[in-house]
Design an enzyme around this catalytic site. Structure first.
Site, PDB file in Angstrom:
ATOM      1  CE  LYS A  11      -4.087   2.108   1.251  1.00 49.10           C
ATOM      2  NZ  LYS A  11      -4.046   2.635  -0.110  1.00 49.10           N
ATOM      3  CE  LYS A  35       4.154   7.756   6.740  1.00 50.07           C
ATOM      4  NZ  LYS A  35       3.704   8.904   5.914  1.00 50.07           N
ATOM      5  CE  LYS A  47       4.673   7.395  -2.134  1.00 48.58           C
ATOM      6  NZ  LYS A  47       4.040   7.821  -0.879  1.00 48.58           N
ATOM      7  CG  ASP A  87       2.660  10.592  -2.841  1.00 50.45           C
ATOM      8  OD1 ASP A  87       2.655  10.258  -1.665  1.00 50.45           O
ATOM      9  OD2 ASP A  87       3.633  11.170  -3.365  1.00 50.45           O
ATOM     10  CB  THR A 131      -2.860  13.767   7.282  1.00 50.32           C
ATOM     11  OG1 THR A 131      -3.082  12.732   6.313  1.00 50.32           O
ATOM     12  CG2 THR A 131      -1.406  13.807   7.640  1.00 50.32           C
ATOM     13  CG  ASN A 162      -5.235  17.908   3.396  1.00 47.86           C
ATOM     14  OD1 ASN A 162      -4.757  17.235   4.312  1.00 47.86           O
ATOM     15  ND2 ASN A 162      -6.459  17.716   2.967  1.00 47.86           N
ATOM     16  CB  SER A 305      -5.713   4.814   3.171  1.00 46.45           C
ATOM     17  OG  SER A 305      -5.534   6.029   2.530  1.00 46.45           O
TER      18      SER A 305
HETATM   19  P1  NAD Z   1      -0.401  20.879   0.464  1.00 44.27           P
HETATM   20  O1  NAD Z   1       0.187  21.015  -0.894  1.00 44.27           O
HETATM   21  O2  NAD Z   1      -1.872  20.901   0.648  1.00 44.27           O
HETATM   22  O3  NAD Z   1       0.192  22.030   1.426  1.00 44.27           O
HETATM   23  C1  NAD Z   1       1.546  22.330   1.524  1.00 44.27           C
HETATM   24  C2  NAD Z   1       1.689  23.680   2.214  1.00 44.27           C
HETATM   25  O4  NAD Z   1       3.070  23.949   2.434  1.00 44.27           O
HETATM   26  C3  NAD Z   1       1.165  24.856   1.405  1.00 44.27           C
HETATM   27  O5  NAD Z   1       0.531  25.775   2.282  1.00 44.27           O
HETATM   28  C4  NAD Z   1       2.433  25.481   0.830  1.00 44.27           C
HETATM   29  O6  NAD Z   1       2.294  26.872   0.554  1.00 44.27           O
HETATM   30  C5  NAD Z   1       3.361  25.255   1.988  1.00 44.27           C
HETATM   31  N1  NAD Z   1       4.769  25.350   1.644  1.00 44.27           N
HETATM   32  C6  NAD Z   1       5.416  24.884   0.552  1.00 44.27           C
HETATM   33  N2  NAD Z   1       6.710  25.200   0.633  1.00 44.27           N
HETATM   34  C7  NAD Z   1       6.877  25.876   1.795  1.00 44.27           C
HETATM   35  C8  NAD Z   1       7.981  26.463   2.444  1.00 44.27           C
HETATM   36  N3  NAD Z   1       9.207  26.444   1.906  1.00 44.27           N
HETATM   37  N4  NAD Z   1       7.776  27.069   3.644  1.00 44.27           N
HETATM   38  C9  NAD Z   1       6.552  27.113   4.201  1.00 44.27           C
HETATM   39  N5  NAD Z   1       5.476  26.569   3.638  1.00 44.27           N
HETATM   40  C10 NAD Z   1       5.654  25.979   2.445  1.00 44.27           C
HETATM   41  O7  NAD Z   1       0.254  19.536   1.044  1.00 44.27           O
HETATM   42  P2  NAD Z   1      -0.272  18.661   2.265  1.00 44.27           P
HETATM   43  O8  NAD Z   1      -1.104  17.566   1.745  1.00 44.27           O
HETATM   44  O9  NAD Z   1      -0.761  19.553   3.339  1.00 44.27           O
HETATM   45  O10 NAD Z   1       1.106  17.972   2.728  1.00 44.27           O
HETATM   46  C11 NAD Z   1       2.050  18.650   3.555  1.00 44.27           C
HETATM   47  C12 NAD Z   1       3.112  17.675   3.997  1.00 44.27           C
HETATM   48  O11 NAD Z   1       2.515  16.592   4.707  1.00 44.27           O
HETATM   49  C13 NAD Z   1       3.930  17.019   2.876  1.00 44.27           C
HETATM   50  O12 NAD Z   1       5.246  16.814   3.338  1.00 44.27           O
HETATM   51  C14 NAD Z   1       3.250  15.679   2.695  1.00 44.27           C
HETATM   52  O13 NAD Z   1       4.124  14.717   2.145  1.00 44.27           O
HETATM   53  C15 NAD Z   1       2.892  15.356   4.121  1.00 44.27           C
HETATM   54  N6  NAD Z   1       1.811  14.377   4.253  1.00 44.27           N
HETATM   55  C16 NAD Z   1       0.579  14.646   3.751  1.00 44.27           C
HETATM   56  C17 NAD Z   1      -0.441  13.718   3.914  1.00 44.27           C
HETATM   57  C18 NAD Z   1      -1.844  13.977   3.420  1.00 44.27           C
HETATM   58  O14 NAD Z   1      -2.718  13.174   3.725  1.00 44.27           O
HETATM   59  N7  NAD Z   1      -2.094  15.074   2.720  1.00 44.27           N
HETATM   60  C19 NAD Z   1      -0.180  12.482   4.559  1.00 44.27           C
HETATM   61  C20 NAD Z   1       1.096  12.244   5.071  1.00 44.27           C
HETATM   62  C21 NAD Z   1       2.094  13.209   4.914  1.00 44.27           C
END
Ligand code: NAD
Length: 364
Positions: A11, A35, A47, A87, A131, A162, A305
């Protein structure tokens, strides 16, 4: 990439990005194995991805590319074999196309072949918030374990997408005071507390950035900054503010050997994947900062998930309240087990999380 099935089907997410390559996908699939074992869902790690910039494709091209990808994947995926998810740059619509194409290939209804589907395509309630909500449950669990109260504790969050935006809301619900928020363009720091997160979300939606979103009532404007006692802040400076909890919720390698020494918080809640480099981790350990590691803190998404897959397999539909209460159980017990292993082996929470995962894998 299919990394490990000792505990269940492979997964992991499918990523569309020009920089996708085999090494990255291999590393990410290993991470998924860990994880999934830490939050104890019956999945292994996988992946996948395509090296492409989807922003350069038309909607029709993106759909054709995805459907062809799904036809090629069909022989090696399936609800009990390998269950992909969204992703970077992939979403519920893309997952819906993959389900549809897979079902054509195998000639039967098969919603559980993929997760992260939109609600109308068989997705789960609560997946979007999962998350952020999971991160809150993990932090709340460690507060209980350390007999600390969130009242009066301040939080700074880097990344207001998000994950960061839902986390902010839920931490506020738990009693924490959010004092700083930023996206990639910068952010705001209000030492007395940012109260109306809904107004900030609306302001960001309108202006495209968090910077300048000083909201009093429904009016969000830079002219309110002084009245609120706030100031503008760069995305990097959010991490070194004098707060109790800092949350990297944007990109990898946000905390490095260059800024780790300047971190003043006693807790780092890693919501992004890989936000702390190895060198920085060492520095934080020496400073006695509690780092709640990514593999635990952001595992709420993959836990839900699993709930989506389970509902599809059993033809059930859970309410959001059901999903969150089951998510809380998972995050509580994972946090407690990681904390116990950290005490037993006298190691950091990160090392303890890997110990918990490896023990489960070895047993399986
Ligand atoms: P997203 O694209 O919705 O949000 C990312 C945010 O980070 C945005 O507000 C963007 O402007 C900001 N950002 C980008 N570069 C930046 C910087 N240099 N400094 C400050 N802010 C910055 O993404 P997301 O889904 O919220 O994911 C965020 C992190 O969490 C990622 O590392 C992702 O891999 C991880 N993650 C997400 C999930 C999920 O379910 N969405 C699950 C596990 C891990």
């Amino acid at each position: 990439m299919q990394h490990n099935t000792a505990r269940g089907p492979y997964k992991g997410g499918l990523r569309y990005h020009p920089k996708v390559d085999m090494d990255e996908v291999k590393a990410l699939s290993f991470w998924m194995t860990m994880k999934n074992a830490i939050v104890d869902v019956p999945f292994g790690g996988g992946k996948g991805g395509i090296a492409v910039d989807p922003k350069k494709l038309s909607a029709a091209e993106l759909e054709r590319l995805t459907r062809e990808f799904a036809r090629k994947l069909a022989p090696v995926i399936g609800p009990e074999i390998d269950v992909p998810a969204p992703d970077v740059n992939t979403n519920g619509t893309i997952m819906g196309w993959i389900r549809d194409e897979y079902e054509k290939e195998v000639g039967k209804d098969s919603p559980a072949v993929i997760t992260g589907k939109s609600l109308k395509d068989g997705g789960s309630e609560g997946r979007t918030e999962a998350t952020g909500q999971g991160g809150r449950y993990a932090l709340d669990a460690f507060m209980r374990l350390r007999e600390r109260s969130p009242r009066g504790m301040t939080v700074a969050i880097q990344g207001f997408g998000n994950v960061g935006s839902y986390l902010a809301r839920y931490l506020q619900e738990s009693g924490f005071t959010i004092v700083a928020l930023s996206d990639s363009k910068g952010g705001i720091y209000v030492p007395n507390g940012i109260t109306d997160l809904g107004a900030i979300e609306q302001c960001k939606e309108k202006s495209g950035k968090v910077a300048g979103c000083y909201c009093v009532g429904s009016v969000c404007d830079i002219s309110n900054m002084e009245q609120m006692g706030g100031k503008d802040i760069s995305p990097e400076d959010v991490l070194t503010l004098p707060v109790d909890v800092v949350v990297p919720a944007a990109l990898e390698n946000a905390i490095t050997e260059k800024n780790a020494g300047d971190i003043k918080a006693s807790i780092v809640l890693e919501m992004a994947n890989g936000p702390t480099t190895r060198e920085a981790d060492e520095i934080l350990r020496e400073k006695d900062v509690m780092v709640i590691p990514d593999v635990l803190a952001n595992a709420g998404g993959v836990a839900v998930s699993y709930f989506e897959w389970y509902q599809n397999m059993h033809n059930e539909k859970w309410t959001k309240a059901d999903v969150f209460s089951k998510l809380k159980e998972k995050m509580d017990s994972a946090s407690e087990e990681v904390d116990e292993a950290s005490k037993k082996y006298k190691v950091s929470l990160r090392d303890a999380a890997y110990i918990v995962a490896l023990e489960r894998l070895a047993k399986a």
